[in-house]
Design a protein around this motif. Sequence first.
Motif, PDB file in Angstrom:
ATOM      1  N   UNK A 170      16.461  17.273   9.708  1.00  0.00           N
ATOM      2  CA  UNK A 170      16.933  17.327   8.326  1.00  0.00           C
ATOM      3  C   UNK A 170      16.760  16.001   7.594  1.00  0.00           C
ATOM      4  N   UNK A 171      15.896  15.104   8.117  1.00  0.00           N
ATOM      5  CA  UNK A 171      15.593  13.857   7.420  1.00  0.00           C
ATOM      6  C   UNK A 171      14.082  13.622   7.488  1.00  0.00           C
ATOM      7  N   UNK A 172      13.483  12.931   6.497  1.00  0.00           N
ATOM      8  CA  UNK A 172      12.019  12.737   6.490  1.00  0.00           C
ATOM      9  C   UNK A 172      11.579  11.763   7.579  1.00  0.00           C
ATOM     10  N   UNK A 173      10.389  12.044   8.137  1.00  0.00           N
ATOM     11  CA  UNK A 173       9.780  11.156   9.123  1.00  0.00           C
ATOM     12  C   UNK A 173       9.050  10.053   8.373  1.00  0.00           C
ATOM     13  N   UNK A 174       9.327   8.774   8.700  1.00  0.00           N
ATOM     14  CA  UNK A 174       8.741   7.648   7.989  1.00  0.00           C
ATOM     15  C   UNK A 174       7.796   6.884   8.917  1.00  0.00           C
ATOM     16  N   UNK A 175       6.627   6.560   8.375  1.00  0.00           N
ATOM     17  CA  UNK A 175       5.564   5.904   9.137  1.00  0.00           C
ATOM     18  C   UNK A 175       5.001   4.758   8.314  1.00  0.00           C
ATOM     19  N   UNK A 176       4.867   3.571   8.945  1.00  0.00           N
ATOM     20  CA  UNK A 176       4.296   2.395   8.282  1.00  0.00           C
ATOM     21  C   UNK A 176       3.025   1.971   9.005  1.00  0.00           C
ATOM     22  N   UNK A 177       2.004   1.617   8.223  1.00  0.00           N
ATOM     23  CA  UNK A 177       0.750   1.094   8.766  1.00  0.00           C
ATOM     24  C   UNK A 177       0.567  -0.314   8.211  1.00  0.00           C
ATOM     25  N   UNK A 178       0.325  -1.290   9.136  1.00  0.00           N
ATOM     26  CA  UNK A 178       0.160  -2.695   8.756  1.00  0.00           C
ATOM     27  C   UNK A 178      -1.293  -3.099   9.008  1.00  0.00           C
ATOM     28  N   UNK A 179      -1.909  -3.743   8.017  1.00  0.00           N
ATOM     29  CA  UNK A 179      -3.294  -4.214   8.123  1.00  0.00           C
ATOM     30  C   UNK A 179      -3.330  -5.705   7.851  1.00  0.00           C
ATOM     31  N   UNK A 180      -4.272  -6.380   8.528  1.00  0.00           N
ATOM     32  CA  UNK A 180      -4.425  -7.829   8.343  1.00  0.00           C
ATOM     33  C   UNK A 180      -5.895  -8.178   8.553  1.00  0.00           C
ATOM     34  N   UNK A 181      -6.462  -8.953   7.639  1.00  0.00           N
ATOM     35  CA  UNK A 181      -7.866  -9.372   7.719  1.00  0.00           C
ATOM     36  C   UNK A 181      -7.933 -10.809   8.224  1.00  0.00           C
ATOM     37  N   UNK A 182      -8.912 -11.076   9.120  1.00  0.00           N
ATOM     38  CA  UNK A 182      -9.091 -12.417   9.684  1.00  0.00           C
ATOM     39  C   UNK A 182     -10.423 -13.039   9.273  1.00  0.00           C
ATOM     40  N   UNK A 183     -11.110 -12.440   8.318  1.00  0.00           N
ATOM     41  CA  UNK A 183     -12.432 -12.934   7.915  1.00  0.00           C
ATOM     42  C   UNK A 183     -12.285 -14.016   6.848  1.00  0.00           C
ATOM     43  N   UNK A 184     -13.369 -14.742   6.538  1.00  0.00           N
ATOM     44  CA  UNK A 184     -13.250 -15.831   5.549  1.00  0.00           C
ATOM     45  C   UNK A 184     -12.991 -15.336   4.128  1.00  0.00           C
ATOM     46  N   UNK A 185     -13.530 -14.169   3.743  1.00  0.00           N
ATOM     47  CA  UNK A 185     -13.415 -13.673   2.369  1.00  0.00           C
ATOM     48  C   UNK A 185     -12.572 -12.407   2.336  1.00  0.00           C
ATOM     49  N   UNK A 186     -11.929 -12.126   1.171  1.00  0.00           N
ATOM     50  CA  UNK A 186     -11.192 -10.857   1.052  1.00  0.00           C
ATOM     51  C   UNK A 186     -12.126  -9.670   1.259  1.00  0.00           C
ATOM     52  N   UNK A 187     -11.562  -8.599   1.762  1.00  0.00           N
ATOM     53  CA  UNK A 187     -12.364  -7.408   2.020  1.00  0.00           C
ATOM     54  C   UNK A 187     -11.628  -6.207   1.459  1.00  0.00           C
ATOM     55  N   UNK A 188     -12.396  -5.303   0.872  1.00  0.00           N
ATOM     56  CA  UNK A 188     -11.830  -4.124   0.236  1.00  0.00           C
ATOM     57  C   UNK A 188     -12.258  -2.890   1.015  1.00  0.00           C
ATOM     58  N   UNK A 189     -11.322  -1.983   1.225  1.00  0.00           N
ATOM     59  CA  UNK A 189     -11.656  -0.749   1.923  1.00  0.00           C
ATOM     60  C   UNK A 189     -11.487   0.425   0.992  1.00  0.00           C
ATOM     61  N   UNK A 190     -12.072   1.560   1.360  1.00  0.00           N
ATOM     62  CA  UNK A 190     -12.085   2.732   0.487  1.00  0.00           C
ATOM     63  C   UNK A 190     -11.086   3.788   0.911  1.00  0.00           C
ATOM     64  N   UNK A 191     -10.721   3.835   2.176  1.00  0.00           N
ATOM     65  CA  UNK A 191      -9.844   4.915   2.644  1.00  0.00           C
ATOM     66  C   UNK A 191      -9.087   4.454   3.876  1.00  0.00           C
ATOM     67  N   UNK A 192      -7.827   4.890   3.957  1.00  0.00           N
ATOM     68  CA  UNK A 192      -6.993   4.664   5.131  1.00  0.00           C
ATOM     69  C   UNK A 192      -6.318   5.980   5.479  1.00  0.00           C
ATOM     70  N   UNK A 193      -6.505   6.426   6.695  1.00  0.00           N
ATOM     71  CA  UNK A 193      -5.912   7.690   7.114  1.00  0.00           C
ATOM     72  C   UNK A 193      -5.328   7.583   8.513  1.00  0.00           C
TER      73      UNK A 193
END
Length: 1147
Positions: free
Chosen positions: A602-625
Amino acid sequence: MSPTQWDLPPELCCRPMAFVALTGLDVVYNAVHRAIWDAFCANRRADRVPISFKVLPGDHEYPKCRTKRTSYEWYIPKGILKTGWMNKHLNLVPALVVLFYELDWDDAQWKEKQSECATKVEIVRTSLQGRNTKVAVVLIQKKTPLPPGEDVVASERAAALCNACDLSGKSLFVLPHTDHLVGYIIRLENAFYEHAQTYYYNEIRRVKSHKEFLNKTTHQLLFVRHQFKTGFFSELKQDTQNALKHYRSAYGLIHELRAHETNMLEIKTLAGFINYKICRLCFQHNTPLDAIAQFRKHIDLCKKKLGSGDLAFEHTAWMSKQFQSFGDLFDEAIKLGLTAIQTQNPGFYYQQAACYAQERKQQASQFCSHEPNVTYPLPDPLETLSGVLDFYGQRAWRQGHQSIDPPDPDREKQGVLALQMKERSVQHSELIIALLSNAVAQFKKYKCPRMKSHLMVQMGEEYFHAKEYTKALKLLDYVMCDYRTERWWSLLTSILGTALKCSYLTGHVKDYITYSMELVGRASTLREDQKSRIEKNLIRVLMNEVPEEEPNCDAGSVRAAQGLWGERLTLAAGNEFTIEVQDCVPFIQCKARFLSPSFHVDEPVQLHVYLRADCPHPVRFAKLGVSLSNQEYNQYCLVEEACKVKDILEPSSQENMCLVPGKTRKYCFKFVAKTEDVGRKIEITHVDLMLGVESGRCVYLNWRGGGGDAASAHEALQASRSFKRRTRLPGQQLEWDTVSVQASTMVISRVPRISVQLRHEPPALTNEMYCMTITIQSEEDTVARDVCLTAGLKPGQDANLTQTTHVTLDSSEGCDDAHPALLTDIVVGDLQPGQKMEKKLYVRCVNTGSRIFLFHVSYAISSTVEGKDIACKCHKVRDETVTIDTVVPFEVAVKFVSTKFEHLERVYVDVPFLLMVDILSASPWPVHLVDSQIQLASNMAAVDLPQSQVAAVVLQTGECASECFSLKCPPVQNGTSTVAAGHYLISWKRCVHPLTCQPLLIIVTVPVVLPLSHPLPPRTSELPSFGRVRESLPVWYHIENRTGMVQEVDVSVEPSDAFMFSGLKQVRMRILPGSVQEMVYNFYPLMAGYQNLPLLNVSVLRLPSIPSQLLQRFLPTRIFIKVRPPLHQHEPFLTLCYVMHYIHTGC
C-alpha cells in the motif's frame, strides 16, 4: 646466412645408435626378404637392442678412408669438428656389414654357391678398404637346423664356407625362414650388437692412440676434437657414463682455447654442441640438477663472448638458441617421467630465449639498417663450393683460418655486410612469438597465472609489431580481465593503449569504443591531454565520423585503416552496440538502489539511480532505463530526451541529461507494486545508458544488477575501511562513496491492524484436551472481509511431533489420530471496526516434548495508493513464537512383592503375592484420580475382590498415591516361562477443568511374571496380626506334598528369646502325594514390640537340592506383640517391668 643457422644439427640431437648395413636383401621383389626386413625394423620395442639398420646394395660405395697420419709434428688443424663427421658415423660408415645369402646345407649346387658367396664378401671388403668395419654372413635357409653337433654335414660345410670367405665362426649365422622368424631375428640382433660394440671399442682406442703425438702449443683444437669423438663413439657403444666423462673433458678443453673475433663463433658453436650432449645425458641419467648446473655454468662462461660488435645480433641469436634447446631437453625429460615444479620448469628457459630473441630483434634494427643504395655484395661471400661449411662455426669466406687477423679485410667487410643484410630478412616476431607460446604453455601447465598473462601481453605486442593486429587484439583482450581483477592499473593502461591501436587499425568499432571509454576513465593512468584526445575521438566515432589516427602506428597500416573506417561510414546497419561494463572500468559509473529492502503493497516503490562521469569533458546521454524482473514496471523507470548530433559535447538544454565530470547525478523513479507480487522479490536485472544519437551511432552501456564495474567492489571495500574524514559537499551534492547498491526489494503485505491474543495454561498434559482461547479484534477503520484463521502445530518440525499432535475446535468429540495437527482457513467471517471474536482450540498431545504452535490471521481490505484503488491481503502472525511444553500427568510404577513386602523377581505357583502400584504426580496442576481398576489376565487370579483404593483422590504436585492387590498364579503348563499379569487402568482429569469434561483413561501394562513351582511349600493359616505379652498365641503350619511320591520331611523349631512355645520341637514325618500335613504350635510371648517368631526349619530328605532357607520364605518370621492391659491393682507394676525389659532389650 639463413635463419636456421642456429638450429642444432639433427645428428647431434638424435640418440646415437650402432649403424649396421644389411646387404643381399631384395625387399622389393622377394617376399621372404621383405618379411626379414620388416622383422628387423617394424614395431621395435624398447627392450630390443639399439641398432640402426639400413638395406644397402652389395656393391655400395662406402666413404673412402683417408690415409692414417703417422705424425702430427707439422700438422696445424683448420678447425675443431667437421660438419659431416657425426652424420658419417651415424648413417654412412657401418660398424657391421651383414651379407644375406640363400643357401641350405644340403643344396645340390653347394660348391657354386659357396664361391658366389665368397665373391660377394670380397666385394664388400673391397668397398670398405681401410675401415675396421666387421663383415658377417647370414644364410637364409628353408629348413629348421638340427641342434649343434648332430648335423655333421652342416658343421663341415660351415667350416668350409668360413675358410672360403675368410670369416671367423662367430661371423657366420643361419636364419631359418619359419613361423618363429621374429625370435631368430632378435637373436641375430643381439649377435650384431656384440660385433658393433667391438667395432666402436676399437675406434675409441684408435682415437685415444693419437694423444701421444699431440702438443698443447699447436694442437689444442685436436684435444677438443678427440675428446668429442671419444664421447660420441661411447654413445654409439651405449656407454653413456664414459660418454659423459669425455664430453665434460671436451667442454673444459674448449674453454681453454684462446678466443678472438675470428674463432669466437666456432668456439661458442662447439661449446653449445658439447653442452647439449652433457645436459641430455644428465637428464637421461635422471640427474636434472646436474643438467641445470651445467647449463648455468655454460651460460656464465659464454654470455660475455660477444665476438664482433657489428654482428652482436649473432651472439643474442646463439644465446636464445641455447635457452630454447635446454627448454626442449627439459620438456622431453618431463614427458619421460621427470617431475618439475613451479619455480623450476621449462617455461623459464623458453621465456629467456624469447628475451634474447627480442634483444636480437633490437640489435638487428640497429646494425642492419643500411642506406637504400647499399646492395648485397657480389660475389656472395657466404657461398661455398660444396654448399656447406667444412667445420662447424667457421665463416664461409675464410674457412680453415685460425689466425687472429682476417686474411682479407675487404672480404671480411663484405662478409659482415652480407650477414647483416641476411639478418634484416629474418622474421624476428615469428621467432619470438613461437618461444613465448611455448613458455605460456608451460606456465599454464604448472599453474603460474601471472607469468602466463605477462608473456601473453608480450605475444600480443609482438603480433602488433608483426602487423597481425587481429591476433594481437584477441590475446590482449584475453589478458585484460586478469589485470583488471588484480588492479594493475598502469599495466592495464599500457595494454589498453596497444589494444586501442589494434582496434583502430583493424576498424573494429565496438572494440575501439570500449577501449576508449576505459582509457578516459578513472582506472587509466594517462595524462589529461591524452584522455582528452581519446574522448574527442570517441565522440567522433559516436557521430559516425572517422577518428584521428593513433600515434606510433605504421604509416601503411594507418592508410589501410582509414579506408576501413570510411567503409564503416557507408554501412547503414551495425551502428548500434551494447557494451557490458561489468568486465571493464568505463568512464561512467552507475549505482542503482531501492530506498528500502522491502515495501508494503500500500505504498509506492522508490528507486534511485546515481550516475557519475570520470572523463575530462562533460558528456550528454540520450536515454536512461532500468529493467526490472517484472517488466511491467520498466515503463515507470525511463528517462529519455531527443537530441541532435552537435549537442553531444555541448551543455544540454535540460541539465538533467548532462553529466559533469566528478559530480554525482541522481535520478528518482517510483511505481505502485501489483498485489500479485506480494511475497515476491523485485530485482534490478540491468541498467542501460544510451550514448550517441540514432542518426549516428548508438552505444548502450549495460550494467548488470544494481550497477558497478570491474573496480567497484574493491573501491567500495576500501571506502568502508577508510578512516579519512569526508568533506562536506556544497548544496545537495552526494559523496559517491556513501552511495550503496540495493539491487532488490521485497513486496510485502500491508501492515495488519488486527490484534491476536492467546490465553492458555501451560504446560499441557499428555492425552488431555488442552484448551487454548484465541481472541481476534479488528483495529481497522473499515470492514475486514473474509477473515480466516490458521491454527495448530507449526510446519517444519519433527515428523514424530506432527503425528502425535491433534487439533480440533469441538471439545465434545474425541480427538483421535484422524484429526490434523494444523487447521487451515478456519472461516471467521467479517469483522467490523473494533469488533472482537473468540475461538477455542483444543489440542491433544500424545507424547511429551516442546511444540511450536502457529496462529495466523488473514483478511482482505481495500486501500488507495497514489490515486489507485487496490485490494490488499493482510496477514497477522503472532509476534512471539508460541512454544508449549507437554508433560506427563503422573508416573506409574508397578512391582511385585511378597506378603512380607519383599521384592520378588519370581512368583511361586498358588502362593499369594502382592501387586504394588505407586502413582507419583508430575503435573504442576492438581490431578483428580476418578477411579482405578486392575484387569487380570486369564492365567492370573485375585485372592480377594480387587477394589480401588485411590478413587476420588486429588494429587498435588509431587504427591504419591499407592494401592496394592493380592494375587496368585495358578499352575501353568510345562514350558511356560512367563505369564502375563494384565493391565492397570487409571481414570483422571484436571481439577480446574469443568465438570462436563470427560475423564481420561490411562492404561498401564503390568509386567509379566516368572512362575516357579515348589514341591513342598509350607504355609501358615489363621496367624493373628498381633499378639499380647503372656497370652497364648496358637499357630498352624501346613506342609503340602505336590510331588508324585511319598516325601520324608524333617521339621525342627529353633528356640527364641522372645517366645516360649509348646509343640513338637523336632519331628520326622512322611507325607503322601497330594496330601497336607498340619502342625500346631502354641507360642507364649515374653516381650513386647516386633519380635522374631521361633524359626521353623524344614528339610526334604529326598530333595536335598531344596535349601531350608527357600522353604522359610513362605513362612512369617516376625509379629508385633502388644503390652497386655492391666487386670487388678498389682498389675501395673508387672506391666512396667515388661516395658522396661522391652526397652533394655532393644526390641
